[in-house]
Design a protein around this motif. Structure first.
Motif, PDB file in Angstrom:
ATOM      1  N   ILE A 187     -11.709   1.333  19.440  1.00  0.00           N
ATOM      2  CA  ILE A 187     -11.016   1.404  18.151  1.00  0.00           C
ATOM      3  C   ILE A 187      -9.587   0.954  18.398  1.00  0.00           C
ATOM      4  O   ILE A 187      -9.066   1.138  19.500  1.00  0.00           O
ATOM      5  CB  ILE A 187     -11.057   2.829  17.564  1.00  0.00           C
ATOM      6  N   ASN A 188      -8.967   0.342  17.407  1.00  0.00           N
ATOM      7  CA  ASN A 188      -7.545   0.025  17.548  1.00  0.00           C
ATOM      8  C   ASN A 188      -6.832   0.144  16.221  1.00  0.00           C
ATOM      9  O   ASN A 188      -7.426  -0.016  15.153  1.00  0.00           O
ATOM     10  CB  ASN A 188      -7.306  -1.345  18.193  1.00  0.00           C
ATOM     11  N   VAL A 189      -5.549   0.479  16.310  1.00  0.00           N
ATOM     12  CA  VAL A 189      -4.695   0.622  15.143  1.00  0.00           C
ATOM     13  C   VAL A 189      -3.475  -0.258  15.333  1.00  0.00           C
ATOM     14  O   VAL A 189      -2.917  -0.332  16.428  1.00  0.00           O
ATOM     15  CB  VAL A 189      -4.283   2.102  14.909  1.00  0.00           C
ATOM     16  N   GLU A 190      -3.099  -0.965  14.279  1.00  0.00           N
ATOM     17  CA  GLU A 190      -1.935  -1.842  14.358  1.00  0.00           C
ATOM     18  C   GLU A 190      -0.662  -1.003  14.367  1.00  0.00           C
ATOM     19  O   GLU A 190      -0.575   0.031  13.703  1.00  0.00           O
ATOM     20  CB  GLU A 190      -1.960  -2.846  13.207  1.00  0.00           C
ATOM     21  N   THR A 191       0.318  -1.456  15.131  1.00  0.00           N
ATOM     22  CA  THR A 191       1.529  -0.666  15.379  1.00  0.00           C
ATOM     23  C   THR A 191       2.813  -1.344  14.933  1.00  0.00           C
ATOM     24  O   THR A 191       3.883  -0.804  15.167  1.00  0.00           O
ATOM     25  CB  THR A 191       1.637  -0.348  16.884  1.00  0.00           C
ATOM     26  N   HIS A 192       2.728  -2.491  14.308  1.00  0.00           N
ATOM     27  CA  HIS A 192       3.936  -3.233  13.960  1.00  0.00           C
ATOM     28  C   HIS A 192       4.003  -3.571  12.472  1.00  0.00           C
ATOM     29  O   HIS A 192       2.982  -3.786  11.822  1.00  0.00           O
ATOM     30  CB  HIS A 192       4.011  -4.536  14.759  1.00  0.00           C
ATOM     31  N   PHE A 193       5.202  -3.611  11.985  1.00  0.00           N
ATOM     32  CA  PHE A 193       5.536  -4.119  10.666  1.00  0.00           C
ATOM     33  C   PHE A 193       4.790  -3.374   9.563  1.00  0.00           C
ATOM     34  O   PHE A 193       4.483  -2.198   9.688  1.00  0.00           O
ATOM     35  CB  PHE A 193       5.340  -5.632  10.590  1.00  0.00           C
ATOM     36  N   LYS A 194       4.456  -4.063   8.497  1.00  0.00           N
ATOM     37  CA  LYS A 194       3.823  -3.426   7.343  1.00  0.00           C
ATOM     38  C   LYS A 194       2.402  -2.941   7.634  1.00  0.00           C
ATOM     39  O   LYS A 194       1.888  -2.092   6.931  1.00  0.00           O
ATOM     40  CB  LYS A 194       3.806  -4.385   6.150  1.00  0.00           C
ATOM     41  N   SER A 195       1.773  -3.493   8.641  1.00  0.00           N
ATOM     42  CA  SER A 195       0.400  -3.102   8.947  1.00  0.00           C
ATOM     43  C   SER A 195       0.334  -1.866   9.847  1.00  0.00           C
ATOM     44  O   SER A 195      -0.746  -1.444  10.234  1.00  0.00           O
ATOM     45  CB  SER A 195      -0.354  -4.264   9.588  1.00  0.00           C
ATOM     46  N   ARG A 196       1.457  -1.277  10.162  1.00  0.00           N
ATOM     47  CA  ARG A 196       1.510  -0.086  11.013  1.00  0.00           C
ATOM     48  C   ARG A 196       0.595   1.001  10.434  1.00  0.00           C
ATOM     49  O   ARG A 196       0.726   1.380   9.280  1.00  0.00           O
ATOM     50  CB  ARG A 196       2.948   0.415  11.070  1.00  0.00           C
ATOM     51  N   GLY A 197      -0.349   1.461  11.242  1.00  0.00           N
ATOM     52  CA  GLY A 197      -1.292   2.476  10.787  1.00  0.00           C
ATOM     53  C   GLY A 197      -2.587   1.912  10.227  1.00  0.00           C
ATOM     54  O   GLY A 197      -3.451   2.651   9.776  1.00  0.00           O
ATOM     55  N   TYR A 198      -2.741   0.584  10.289  1.00  0.00           N
ATOM     56  CA  TYR A 198      -3.972  -0.052   9.805  1.00  0.00           C
ATOM     57  C   TYR A 198      -4.996  -0.083  10.933  1.00  0.00           C
ATOM     58  O   TYR A 198      -4.729  -0.616  12.016  1.00  0.00           O
ATOM     59  CB  TYR A 198      -3.674  -1.475   9.318  1.00  0.00           C
ATOM     60  N   ILE A 199      -6.154   0.506  10.703  1.00  0.00           N
ATOM     61  CA  ILE A 199      -7.226   0.506  11.703  1.00  0.00           C
ATOM     62  C   ILE A 199      -7.918  -0.848  11.617  1.00  0.00           C
ATOM     63  O   ILE A 199      -8.583  -1.164  10.631  1.00  0.00           O
ATOM     64  CB  ILE A 199      -8.209   1.667  11.470  1.00  0.00           C
ATOM     65  N   ASP A 200      -7.740  -1.631  12.666  1.00  0.00           N
ATOM     66  CA  ASP A 200      -8.242  -3.004  12.671  1.00  0.00           C
ATOM     67  C   ASP A 200      -9.705  -3.090  13.083  1.00  0.00           C
ATOM     68  O   ASP A 200     -10.453  -3.878  12.534  1.00  0.00           O
ATOM     69  CB  ASP A 200      -7.379  -3.848  13.620  1.00  0.00           C
ATOM     70  N   SER A 201     -10.102  -2.299  14.058  1.00  0.00           N
ATOM     71  CA  SER A 201     -11.460  -2.414  14.595  1.00  0.00           C
ATOM     72  C   SER A 201     -11.998  -1.054  14.999  1.00  0.00           C
ATOM     73  O   SER A 201     -11.260  -0.211  15.500  1.00  0.00           O
ATOM     74  CB  SER A 201     -11.476  -3.287  15.859  1.00  0.00           C
ATOM     75  N   LEU A 202     -13.297  -0.876  14.811  1.00  0.00           N
ATOM     76  CA  LEU A 202     -14.040   0.269  15.336  1.00  0.00           C
ATOM     77  C   LEU A 202     -15.468  -0.207  15.549  1.00  0.00           C
ATOM     78  O   LEU A 202     -16.188  -0.461  14.591  1.00  0.00           O
ATOM     79  CB  LEU A 202     -14.005   1.455  14.374  1.00  0.00           C
ATOM     80  N   TYR A 203     -15.831  -0.373  16.812  1.00  0.00           N
ATOM     81  CA  TYR A 203     -17.162  -0.877  17.149  1.00  0.00           C
ATOM     82  C   TYR A 203     -17.725  -0.091  18.318  1.00  0.00           C
ATOM     83  O   TYR A 203     -16.998   0.259  19.250  1.00  0.00           O
ATOM     84  CB  TYR A 203     -17.116  -2.373  17.512  1.00  0.00           C
ATOM     85  N   VAL A 204     -19.040   0.163  18.261  1.00  0.00           N
ATOM     86  CA  VAL A 204     -19.747   0.881  19.321  1.00  0.00           C
ATOM     87  C   VAL A 204     -20.968   0.054  19.702  1.00  0.00           C
ATOM     88  O   VAL A 204     -21.677  -0.459  18.822  1.00  0.00           O
ATOM     89  CB  VAL A 204     -20.175   2.298  18.849  1.00  0.00           C
ATOM     90  N   ARG A 205     -21.192  -0.071  21.017  1.00  0.00           N
ATOM     91  CA  ARG A 205     -22.385  -0.788  21.500  1.00  0.00           C
ATOM     92  C   ARG A 205     -23.631  -0.214  20.858  1.00  0.00           C
ATOM     93  O   ARG A 205     -23.749   1.008  20.724  1.00  0.00           O
ATOM     94  CB  ARG A 205     -22.522  -0.646  23.005  1.00  0.00           C
ATOM     95  N   TYR A 217       3.126   8.623  11.969  1.00  0.00           N
ATOM     96  CA  TYR A 217       2.672   7.680  10.962  1.00  0.00           C
ATOM     97  C   TYR A 217       2.419   8.468   9.678  1.00  0.00           C
ATOM     98  O   TYR A 217       1.785   9.518   9.717  1.00  0.00           O
ATOM     99  CB  TYR A 217       1.371   7.002  11.390  1.00  0.00           C
ATOM    100  N   PRO A 218       2.885   7.975   8.545  1.00  0.00           N
ATOM    101  CA  PRO A 218       2.668   8.717   7.298  1.00  0.00           C
ATOM    102  C   PRO A 218       1.219   8.662   6.810  1.00  0.00           C
ATOM    103  O   PRO A 218       0.745   9.575   6.147  1.00  0.00           O
ATOM    104  CB  PRO A 218       3.607   8.037   6.299  1.00  0.00           C
ATOM    105  N   ASN A 219       0.514   7.561   7.145  1.00  0.00           N
ATOM    106  CA  ASN A 219      -0.873   7.441   6.711  1.00  0.00           C
ATOM    107  C   ASN A 219      -1.599   6.426   7.579  1.00  0.00           C
ATOM    108  O   ASN A 219      -0.990   5.686   8.349  1.00  0.00           O
ATOM    109  CB  ASN A 219      -0.964   7.061   5.237  1.00  0.00           C
ATOM    110  N   LEU A 220      -2.914   6.414   7.416  1.00  0.00           N
ATOM    111  CA  LEU A 220      -3.777   5.426   8.051  1.00  0.00           C
ATOM    112  C   LEU A 220      -4.528   4.699   6.950  1.00  0.00           C
ATOM    113  O   LEU A 220      -4.855   5.293   5.923  1.00  0.00           O
ATOM    114  CB  LEU A 220      -4.778   6.100   8.995  1.00  0.00           C
TER     115      LEU A 220
END
Length: 157
Positions: free
Chosen positions: A64-82, A107-110
């Motif tokens: 899983i990953n969450v973006e950490t920069h700029f306006k996308s801060r707190g945006y969950i970009d990916s969540l994948y499981v084999r 972070y105020p929100n996700l």
């Protein structure tokens, strides 16, 4: 990560996403360069199965990953499981690690653009649907859900 991403997409039931959509989403595993660029401005977590050794390395089961920069801060970009590790609570554990870290970062929100498949997981963790979202990839349209969760006021204990 590339293999997990690709295999997880192709494992999705054809009733949710057609083979044509899956081919547009991930026609083949992406390069290490692609993933390096994608993860440069984010924080990622992996679940590793150390009991299984592949080429002298533990197997990564999911990420899983969450973006950490700029306006996308707190945006969950990916969540994948084999596929062979799905339905074992790995996505749940990955999300909880991300949320705990995000709380520590104040972070105020996700937010997430959840797929038809992942929508239920995010609802279970307190996300609400803001609206349907649509993405186009290689001529295929994908319906998803823009979802959010307020973290302000949650404690890190």
């Amino acid at each position: 990560m590339s293999r997990i991403f690709h295999e997880a997409i192709w494992q999705i039931d054809d009733g949710l996403y057609t083979p044509e959509q899956k081919s547009a989403w991930s026609p083949k595993p992406r390069s290490a360069y692609h993933w390096h660029k994608r993860l440069t401005r984010s924080r990622a977590w992996l679940v590793v199965d150390e009991a299984i050794i592949e080429a002298s390395r533990p197997i990564c089961c999911g990420f899983i990953n969450v973006e950490t920069h700029f306006k996308s801060r707190g945006y969950i970009d990916s969540l994948y499981v084999r596929p062979d590790y799905q339905h074992l609570g790995i996505a749940h554990r990955l999300y909880l690690a991300l949320e705990q870290w995000s709380l520590g970062q104040e972070y105020p929100n996700l937010t997430v653009d959840a797929s038809l498949l992942s929508k239920h997981l995010f609802l279970t963790h307190g996300f609400t649907v803001q609206h349907r979202s649509y993405q186009e990839k290689s001529g295929q349209v994908f319906m998803g859900f823009l979802m959010s969760k307020t973290l302000k006021g949650l404690t890190t204990s």
